[in-house]
Design an enzyme around this catalytic site. Structure first.
Site, PDB file in Angstrom:
ATOM      1  N   GLU A 259     -77.424   6.515 -21.984  1.00 55.96           N
ATOM      2  CA  GLU A 259     -78.258   7.568 -22.191  1.00 55.96           C
ATOM      3  C   GLU A 259     -77.177   7.773 -21.038  1.00 55.96           C
ATOM      4  O   GLU A 259     -77.091   7.538 -19.491  1.00 55.96           O
ATOM      5  CB  GLU A 259     -79.276   7.350 -21.085  1.00 55.96           C
ATOM      6  N   CYS A 296     -82.034  13.375 -15.988  1.00 55.94           N
ATOM      7  CA  CYS A 296     -81.299  13.438 -17.218  1.00 55.94           C
ATOM      8  C   CYS A 296     -81.862  15.002 -18.825  1.00 55.94           C
ATOM      9  O   CYS A 296     -80.920  15.340 -18.465  1.00 55.94           O
ATOM     10  CB  CYS A 296     -81.620  12.975 -18.378  1.00 55.94           C
TER      11      CYS A 296
END
Lengths: 520, 520
Positions: A259, A296
């Protein structure tokens, strides 16, 4: 370090955390692993794999819950160490501990429910013409030992016993963690909790190990080890790409779930701006600065259709940014990268600074920024899509919905796309939705991506480069699927079949028989 | 060629099929595509993608069924052309046509059932403490246009409208096929059938294209095209690895589902050998020679625990091999590779030839072989794990169950592992099963892997190098999952949600609500 059941002192370069609030080097130091340590941890994981993957569902679920219990039992010492190592405030870390334990308990429920086994039975048809059909049964099994890389920005929830570890253990995969160098002490405490749970639950010791490593060698060696069958990573794009390369060049290539980077566009539509532009701006400023923007899913890009009400958004956002205190970032390195990113945008042709937070008073504090540019420039200049990890965002003013669609089309893959709308904007949203779906793993209406619920319908993933594999999620129960593969049993006698596939459905699972779901 | 709705004559090097029974070059020739053609086909696929992926389930299912109808409507001309181009006998090709159409119809059922959408709903909890929960809904969407490579060994069932195409279309992905050069005429006929179905079903023309290409350039260009989001391939390991490399080096890496090489070990246990060793040998010989051994699941390796009854197996196998007629192979190239592989094993130190089929009388006919060696040599010499594509197999005699386990452990990933057993062998099988599961996608008892049922519980896949991605299958309904990715909708107003996720469950799907399955 932890190599199976044994606490081991490394013999390579020492790792010290730094208190980012003070710049102070924190004791004790944690010596790094050698390649031999990596090999031992992976060999132990492989040795544990056959027994661990066939633990009963109840037993495995209880193990996950025991890990959560042991983490809670670490008490306040855990929070205090994590505060010093990360600079994150107490309420955030207490919340994150709750999330970490909740995640482990949710995966315990997932294991008990057994949907992840995807049990399927196509019964034999001995009289079928022209050929009889054999008896076919399918279940998922664990893929093998998984290498997990701790993330800097969630020292509990996406680190040693975080989401990747919880979902891999739930799938039946032993885990070898490479601890993040930013919080080695926190990692050691969590590892000790997992070790205690392994012992209390009677699991084979190799189910869990944790290693330190100062440079890239230990992480690379871990991904390259033949006993490792998948990788979970959250971090920078360059870090993820490096691991993908190592994994692809192995004799046996393995999947990497990395990720990586996302700027999480926020789309502001005219109806919403007219109805509550200032409030959206305030909400945006709060989301942008949450956790010093070190998420994120931080809103790094705002797309607004030009019009009189954009000013209301800017007003709200500016107030929210200028009125906030500067926050300490996670590490000196992250702080330096943030300062560099901000400087680069501030000096960029055609980019103006709309709002800036209060000046930093501490050494590794960051002051938030909102920049602005127009759609044409954004389209011409790919550098403006770069992620600045931290509380900086870029407002792109576009002239109409068509221009907005063009900008959206030009974006790379994202974790989230948010749209702020009223009923009057519905037609515009309907037109944008197909592109939003192609670009991101999660689409939000009238919200910001920074809250990531851990549940069944969550997707924390998205097309490259948001992640290395847009078919998956790293948050939520679907994350378990990353660590499974299907196996088919043909004409296998009942006593040899796994319980999940036996006649009479002894585990009381939902199973698909000839294509139809039932729990009979 | 077919670029969207248009039959196009290529302008690159001409491709001619060769009748492998006679060596005769078959007319007409089919000129290959240029890079411009590749770009056009991919751009059309991308243009068709938004509309096609949102076709209603019933409409998409009917489209798949229409393709099957159009293939049937090609009549005997299809079978005759396929016979000439492949050297395969009529009954096999008629059966394969049935399988191809059955596959399309099964995927139509899969589309109608809608399980593949994996619909999930976590309803909002506005009063939850300390934070309310948002409304989260998840469904799978199609990943994007898929490049499919026709396989030589199934000119119908794993070629232009074969399993990869059917599962990609079912998922909602447009398909661009690179036709296999061994059967260009068959490919043209199937493509015309798909084109007719696209028109009859009112689908956007870019949903399907098919290109020829003499060298690697067209296939490589197809995988490298930015509009392609996944790849389906069945063929050699070198071919699969080359495509994996291209896909990994793209600006946006994409998944490659390559089904490559497998020697499909057959384990013979003492009880089974004592009870029916000769019959097993006969069954083995039949499986080995089916379709001239040109199956991915061909039994290329036999592992037997040494004992008096192995002789019975050898007797049955030898009779079955020596008594069979030589068969024409698919292409001159495959025939040459087979001859080379057989020569290499025949001249190998410590390898003996146990049985050989009748001498070939035709130019591209192959004569079957059974070689033998012992476990120690097999373990020492990795070259003996090489796949000889065709009707050749290697019997490895091992001294006991422990030695058998060692050989099994040393094998690469496989599509299938078969074990022949009686009740008296059950304990041995139980001990071998965990390794079998780790090594292969399908485990068979008292059978051979050459029949691959197209159903819900089938797995035609396995760990590398059997496939590039052991988490998937290329045969059976689970194959659709290769071409899907999850998207989460947060607080999306009802009118904007896809039907699959709306309140009231208008599509009457099985959905997971807060983790519980229901169809309410």
């Amino acid at each position: 370090m932890l190599i199976g059941g044994h606490a081991v002192r490394g013999s390579a370069a020492m790792i010290h955390a730094v208190d980012p609030a003070t710049g102070e080097r924190l004791e004790p130091g944690f010596p790094g692993a050698t390649p031999t340590d990596v090999g031992q941890a992976c060999a132990l994981a492989w040795a544990a794999f056959p027994a661990y993957r066939e633990t009963g569902l109840e037993q495995r679920a209880a193990f996950l819950e025991t890990i959560a219990d042991e983490i809670v039992a670490l008490g306040d010492a855990l929070i205090e160490r994590a505060m010093r190592e990360s600079g994150l405030p107490r309420p955030r870390l207490e919340g994150e501990r709750g999330r970490t334990c909740g995640q482990l308990r949710l995966f315990a429920d997932v294991v008990r429910a057994g949907h992840f086994l995807d049990a399927r039975i196509d019964p034999a048809m001995p009289d079928r013409q022209p050929l009889p059909r054999v008896d076919l049964r399918l279940r998922n099994i664990a893929i093998g030992p998984v290498a997990v890389f701790g993330a800097s920005n969630f020292p509990l929830a996406f680190s040693v016993a975080g989401g990747d570890t919880a979902s891999a253990l739930a799938a039946g995969c032993p885990v070898v963690v490479k601890a993040h160098n930013a919080h080695p002490g926190t990692s050691a405490m969590i590892a000790s909790a997992v070790r205690a749970a392994v012992a209390r639950s009677g699991m084979p010791e190799g189910v869990f190990s944790m290693l330190y490593g100062a440079g890239n060698e230990i992480g690379t060696g871990l991904v390259a080890d033949a006993h490792i069958k998948a990788v979970g990573f959250t971090g920078s794009r360059s870090g993820g790409l490096a691991l993908m390369k190592v994994a692809a060049e192995r004799r046996e290539p393995i999947p990497v779930y990395a990720e990586m980077s996302s700027i999480n566009p926020v789309i502001l539509l005219p109806g919403a701006l007219a109805a509550r532009g200032e409030a959206i701006g305030q909400g945006f400023a709060a989301a942008l600065q949450l956790g010093a923007g070190q998420f994120c899913t931080n809103p790094g890009l705002v797309l607004a259709i030009e019009g009189p009400d954009v000013a209301a958004f800017v007003k709200g956002a500016t107030e929210g940014i200028e009125g906030a205190s500067p926050q300490t970032m996670l590490t000196p390195g992250i702080h330096a990268a943030y300062e560099q990113g901000v400087a680069s945008f501030a000096g960029h042709d055609g980019v103006s600074t709309v709002a800036r937070g209060a000046e930093a008073t501490g050494r590794y504090q960051a002051s938030a920024r909102l920049f602005a540019t127009d759609g044409d420039r954004f389209l011409r200049d790919h550098a403006l899509q770069a992620e600045i990890f931290g509380s900086a965002s870029l407002l792109v003013r576009v002239k109409d919905a068509a221009a907005l669609a063009n900008v959206l089309e030009a974006l790379e893959g994202q974790l989230t796309v948010s749209v702020h709308m009223e009923d009057s904007d519905r037609e515009t949203v309907a037109q944008l939705l197909p592109t939003m779906e192609i670009k991101a793993g999660r689409l939000l209406v009238n919200g910001f991506g920074t809250g990531v619920e851990v549940s069944h319908a969550m997707v924390h993933g998205g097309p490259y480069p948001a992640t290395s594999d847009g078919r998956t999620t790293s948050v939520g129960t679907l994350a378990i699927r990353r660590f499974l593969r299907p196996v088919c049993y043909q004409d296998m006698p009942q006593p040899l079949l796994p319980d999940a596939l036996r006649d009479g459905n002894p585990l009381h699972l939902w199973r698909m028989t000839d294509g139809a779901l039932s729990r009979d």
